[in-house]
Write a protein that holds these residues in place. Sequence first.
Motif, PDB file in Angstrom:
ATOM      1  N   LYS A  66      -8.587   6.642  23.889  1.00 32.00           N
ATOM      2  CA  LYS A  66      -8.855   5.276  23.446  1.00 32.00           C
ATOM      3  C   LYS A  66      -7.957   4.925  22.265  1.00 32.00           C
ATOM      4  N   ALA A  67      -7.412   3.722  22.294  1.00 26.99           N
ATOM      5  CA  ALA A  67      -6.555   3.266  21.201  1.00 26.99           C
ATOM      6  C   ALA A  67      -7.422   2.735  20.068  1.00 26.99           C
ATOM      7  N   HIS A  68      -7.344   3.380  18.930  1.00 30.81           N
ATOM      8  CA  HIS A  68      -8.058   2.914  17.739  1.00 30.81           C
ATOM      9  C   HIS A  68      -7.202   1.849  17.050  1.00 30.81           C
ATOM     10  N   VAL A  69      -7.784   0.715  16.760  1.00 29.69           N
ATOM     11  CA  VAL A  69      -7.038  -0.407  16.208  1.00 29.69           C
ATOM     12  C   VAL A  69      -7.201  -0.447  14.691  1.00 29.69           C
ATOM     13  N   LEU A  70      -6.077  -0.415  13.997  1.00 32.92           N
ATOM     14  CA  LEU A  70      -6.060  -0.487  12.544  1.00 32.92           C
ATOM     15  C   LEU A  70      -5.235  -1.690  12.110  1.00 32.92           C
ATOM     16  N   SER A  71      -5.663  -2.353  11.039  1.00 33.78           N
ATOM     17  CA  SER A  71      -4.900  -3.465  10.472  1.00 33.78           C
ATOM     18  C   SER A  71      -4.474  -3.098   9.054  1.00 33.78           C
ATOM     19  N   LEU A  72      -3.185  -3.231   8.800  1.00 33.21           N
ATOM     20  CA  LEU A  72      -2.603  -2.900   7.505  1.00 33.21           C
ATOM     21  C   LEU A  72      -2.120  -4.200   6.860  1.00 33.21           C
ATOM     22  N   ILE A  73      -2.658  -4.529   5.686  1.00 29.33           N
ATOM     23  CA  ILE A  73      -2.329  -5.782   5.003  1.00 29.33           C
ATOM     24  C   ILE A  73      -1.580  -5.447   3.719  1.00 29.33           C
ATOM     25  N   LEU A  74      -0.292  -5.782   3.673  1.00 30.79           N
ATOM     26  CA  LEU A  74       0.574  -5.386   2.570  1.00 30.79           C
ATOM     27  C   LEU A  74       1.369  -6.584   2.028  1.00 30.79           C
ATOM     28  N   PRO A  75       1.741  -6.566   0.747  1.00 29.50           N
ATOM     29  CA  PRO A  75       2.513  -7.673   0.145  1.00 29.50           C
ATOM     30  C   PRO A  75       4.004  -7.561   0.448  1.00 29.50           C
ATOM     31  N   LEU A  76       4.356  -7.754   1.706  1.00 28.49           N
ATOM     32  CA  LEU A  76       5.751  -7.601   2.122  1.00 28.49           C
ATOM     33  C   LEU A  76       6.628  -8.777   1.700  1.00 28.49           C
ATOM     34  N   GLY A  77       6.060  -9.963   1.648  1.00 25.31           N
ATOM     35  CA  GLY A  77       6.851 -11.142   1.274  1.00 25.31           C
ATOM     36  C   GLY A  77       8.016 -11.378   2.206  1.00 25.31           C
ATOM     37  N   LEU A  78       7.781 -11.237   3.514  1.00 22.45           N
ATOM     38  CA  LEU A  78       8.890 -11.308   4.476  1.00 22.45           C
ATOM     39  C   LEU A  78       9.533 -12.683   4.547  1.00 22.45           C
ATOM     40  N   ASP A  79       8.852 -13.733   4.056  1.00 19.18           N
ATOM     41  CA  ASP A  79       9.483 -15.050   4.038  1.00 19.18           C
ATOM     42  C   ASP A  79      10.696 -15.053   3.109  1.00 19.18           C
ATOM     43  N   HIS A  80      10.714 -14.150   2.115  1.00 19.34           N
ATOM     44  CA  HIS A  80      11.866 -14.060   1.212  1.00 19.34           C
ATOM     45  C   HIS A  80      13.030 -13.296   1.842  1.00 19.34           C
ATOM     46  N   ALA A  81      12.772 -12.610   2.954  1.00 19.13           N
ATOM     47  CA  ALA A  81      13.833 -11.866   3.638  1.00 19.13           C
ATOM     48  C   ALA A  81      14.567 -12.729   4.657  1.00 19.13           C
ATOM     49  N   ALA A  82      14.104 -13.970   4.864  1.00 17.82           N
ATOM     50  CA  ALA A  82      14.738 -14.868   5.828  1.00 17.82           C
ATOM     51  C   ALA A  82      16.100 -15.326   5.313  1.00 17.82           C
ATOM     52  N   ALA A  83      16.921 -15.793   6.230  1.00 13.35           N
ATOM     53  CA  ALA A  83      18.259 -16.268   5.872  1.00 13.35           C
ATOM     54  C   ALA A  83      18.151 -17.392   4.849  1.00 13.35           C
ATOM     55  N   GLY A  84      18.948 -17.270   3.791  1.00 11.16           N
ATOM     56  CA  GLY A  84      18.959 -18.294   2.753  1.00 11.16           C
ATOM     57  C   GLY A  84      17.906 -18.104   1.684  1.00 11.16           C
ATOM     58  N   GLN A  85      17.022 -17.117   1.847  1.00 12.32           N
ATOM     59  CA  GLN A  85      15.975 -16.859   0.865  1.00 12.32           C
ATOM     60  C   GLN A  85      16.302 -15.575   0.091  1.00 12.32           C
ATOM     61  N   THR A  86      15.750 -15.447  -1.103  1.00 11.07           N
ATOM     62  CA  THR A  86      15.970 -14.255  -1.919  1.00 11.07           C
ATOM     63  C   THR A  86      14.657 -13.813  -2.560  1.00 11.07           C
ATOM     64  N   TYR A  87      14.603 -12.555  -2.883  1.00 10.75           N
ATOM     65  CA  TYR A  87      13.469 -12.004  -3.611  1.00 10.75           C
ATOM     66  C   TYR A  87      13.720 -12.103  -5.116  1.00 10.75           C
ATOM     67  N   THR A  88      12.680 -12.323  -5.870  1.00  9.31           N
ATOM     68  CA  THR A  88      12.761 -12.101  -7.301  1.00  9.31           C
ATOM     69  C   THR A  88      12.703 -10.598  -7.535  1.00  9.31           C
ATOM     70  N   ALA A  89      13.027 -10.170  -8.751  1.00  8.17           N
ATOM     71  CA  ALA A  89      12.976  -8.743  -9.055  1.00  8.17           C
ATOM     72  C   ALA A  89      11.557  -8.206  -8.864  1.00  8.17           C
ATOM     73  N   ALA A  90      10.570  -8.963  -9.333  1.00 13.36           N
ATOM     74  CA  ALA A  90       9.180  -8.527  -9.190  1.00 13.36           C
ATOM     75  C   ALA A  90       8.754  -8.527  -7.730  1.00 13.36           C
ATOM     76  N   GLY A  91       9.181  -9.552  -6.993  1.00 12.50           N
ATOM     77  CA  GLY A  91       8.822  -9.628  -5.576  1.00 12.50           C
ATOM     78  C   GLY A  91       9.435  -8.498  -4.773  1.00 12.50           C
ATOM     79  N   LEU A  92      10.682  -8.145  -5.102  1.00 12.17           N
ATOM     80  CA  LEU A  92      11.350  -7.055  -4.385  1.00 12.17           C
ATOM     81  C   LEU A  92      10.676  -5.716  -4.682  1.00 12.17           C
ATOM     82  N   LYS A  93      10.212  -5.558  -5.930  1.00 15.94           N
ATOM     83  CA  LYS A  93       9.516  -4.320  -6.286  1.00 15.94           C
ATOM     84  C   LYS A  93       8.232  -4.169  -5.476  1.00 15.94           C
ATOM     85  N   LYS A  94       7.503  -5.268  -5.320  1.00 13.86           N
ATOM     86  CA  LYS A  94       6.263  -5.235  -4.537  1.00 13.86           C
ATOM     87  C   LYS A  94       6.561  -4.982  -3.057  1.00 13.86           C
ATOM     88  N   ALA A  95       7.625  -5.620  -2.554  1.00 11.84           N
ATOM     89  CA  ALA A  95       7.987  -5.428  -1.148  1.00 11.84           C
ATOM     90  C   ALA A  95       8.415  -3.984  -0.889  1.00 11.84           C
TER      91      ALA A  95
END
Length: 419
Positions: A66-95
């Motif tokens: 049986k497949a056990h389903v797990l959900s992992l919720i993390l502060p990835l901030g992937l919207d900052h990884a999109a083209a034309g976007q950038t991470y702040t230093a603090a945001g990159l550290k969290k990511a």
Amino acid sequence: MTSVRNHRPQLSGNKWFIFVLALIVGACSPKIRTAPSSTVKTKTEKPVIKTDKPAEKPPVKAPEAKAHVLSLILPLGLDHAAAGQTYTAAGLKKANMAAEYYQGFKLALDSITAEGANFKLQVFDSKDDVAQSHSLALNPQIKASELIIGPVFPDDVKAFTAMLPSARKPIVSPLSPAAPSTFNNQNLVTMTPPLEYHAMGAATYIVKSLKPKKVFILNSGFSDEKLYTSPFKRTVDSLSKRKIQVITITVVRGNLTSLLKQLSPSNQNIFLVPSTKQAFLMVTLRSLDTLSKKYPVTLFGHPNWEKFAFLKSALLQRLNTHITSTDKVDYKSSQTNTFLRSYRRTYRTEPTDFAIKGFDQGLYFAKLLADNEDFNKPDLEDFSGIHNSFHFIKKPGVGWINTHVDILRYENFDLKKVQ
């Protein structure tokens, strides 16, 4: 407490590529099945001669776990990884922290999968945003999971758990040492021991192992120190049945003269300094160093001292300094070295403390799920990990709390585990 040393490199661009690729193709960890190879008949093959022997039945395929389903919720901030976007230093550290934790957690699931278990890992981006965490709590995929790990930061955990007050499944707070009473959720699993359990761990060691007649608490006068000193004193009083005298004084400019008449010239004098203020520590510890030339001194400090560069190990060693910790990794153990080889082979980089925490926690919960552990029972299994061990107690209204802390002592200019 969560403390991170800087001796390992941060996440590189290559790790980001690996991480994003892993999210795309590796979020689910199903049991690997090998398809049977087909045989192509050539002209030189002889025809098959039929016999009266009955055909053999094909082997019965074992049912997939049986497949056990797990959900992992993390502060990835992937919207900052999109083209034309950038991470702040603090945001990159969290990511980076989120990516490293994910990689360790995923490696743990893969290792249990190789033993026959089956998992479906769903990864969600909390963006380190309260509104996003609130919204994720309403997500049907997350609510249907057997286990929810995250969010990470206290405000996000509070917003998330507030929407799931009566859920009958564990919600893991993976990294925050915030007191679980902050969230008041009966299903919360606090993995990082809050400060009060560091104080209780130090007090228990002093009473049971050192057995002094007196303990001196040297305060700076700041009220936040009561978060440490109050549970410390309660534990000493309880375990010693008030036979150990706890003497509290507020130290001004390092003046310890008022204590001299109460000190022993032959037995160890136990001091607790709960402060994290640099100016106070520099003056007070120098005074204790002078005192130690005439009186035996054993010092207990705040767990955050481990990451203070201004506290020199030579001074701390002279004061026979002890601290509590949940972050000590034994790099000489076979378990650690097996993990390091596997991590380097998989991700082509060195693991950080967050990756090791992710591996420990992933391994722990994957084993519980694979064994169909009942999370509604009051006790969860003990576990000895690479980064820390887990010993849980369950308290009404606030869930399970990991209470295990190690006692470390400065020895040979390094921190050595004594308990």
